[in-house]
Design an enzyme around this catalytic site. Structure first.
Site, PDB file in Angstrom:
ATOM      1  CG  HIS A  57      -2.001  -0.984   1.201  1.00 18.52           C
ATOM      2  ND1 HIS A  57      -3.086  -0.908   2.038  1.00 18.52           N
ATOM      3  CD2 HIS A  57      -2.199  -2.088   0.430  1.00 18.52           C
ATOM      4  CE1 HIS A  57      -3.906  -1.921   1.791  1.00 18.52           C
ATOM      5  NE2 HIS A  57      -3.377  -2.653   0.816  1.00 18.52           N
ATOM      6  CD  GLU A  59      -1.915   4.167   3.336  1.00 15.71           C
ATOM      7  OE1 GLU A  59      -3.077   4.395   3.710  1.00 15.71           O
ATOM      8  OE2 GLU A  59      -1.643   3.370   2.410  1.00 15.71           O
ATOM      9  CB  CYS A  87      -6.513  -0.369   5.355  1.00 16.13           C
ATOM     10  SG  CYS A  87      -4.801  -0.958   5.201  1.00 16.13           S
ATOM     11  CB  CYS A  90      -1.876   1.590   6.262  1.00 18.94           C
ATOM     12  SG  CYS A  90      -1.558   0.798   4.665  1.00 18.94           S
TER      13      CYS A  90
END
EC number: 3.5.4.33
Length: 167
Positions: A57, A59, A87, A90
């Site tokens: 992801h 992040e 999410c 993260c």
């Protein structure tokens, strides 16, 4: 000469540029930039499909770079700017990295872990709290995601139509 202090909007626009790179790679367009002392120490965009890595992801990519730049997994006083509410995965990485703040654009009602679905970053059982600033360029961030998913639905519809005409 004094140092220029960049605004939340400035850094979010940088994150949006990164999100567009994800779009160009046919990934969900989320971008993130990690800032420490007014300097970029990490950046990333969603890449789980291309990297065959469910943890890739935006992040996570930015936090990994930040750790390498700082030569430390603790990114104390860093601020992470991300176009979409983080999410659970993260948010957990943010807690473990000890960042000071996350600034996000659009809320994520389905998987948001910074207040929408749940608030992992302020959970009383966690050993670190991450400050949250939300809604920076929210409409622009949300529009980028909506446009992407609209395009993907149209592509899928066209593929199904083409497939049914060859059957």
């Amino acid at each position: 000469m004094s140092e220029v202090e960049f605004s939340h909007e400035y850094w979010m626009r940088h994150a949006m540029t990164l999100a567009k790179r994800a779009w160009d790679e046919r990934e969900v367009p989320v971008g993130a930039v990690l800032v420490h002392n007014n300097r970029v120490i990490g950046e990333g965009w969603n890449r789980p499909i291309g990297r065959h890595d469910p943890t890739a992801h935006a992040e996570i990519m930015a936090l990994r770079q930040g750790g390498l730049v700082m030569q430390n997994y603790r990114l104390i006083d860093a601020t992470l700017y991300v176009t979409l509410e983080p999410c659970v995965m993260c948010a957990g990485a943010m807690i473990h990295s000890r960042i000071g703040r996350v600034v996000f654009g659009a809320r994520d009602a389905k998987t948001g872990a910074a207040g929408s679905l749940m608030d992992v970053l302020h959970h009383p059982g966690m050993n670190h709290r991450v400050e949250i600033t939300e809604g920076i360029l929210a409409d622009e961030c949300a529009a980028l995601l909506s446009d992407f998913f609209r395009m993907r639905r149209q592509e899928i519809k066209a593929q199904k139509k083409a497939q049914s005409s060859t059957d």
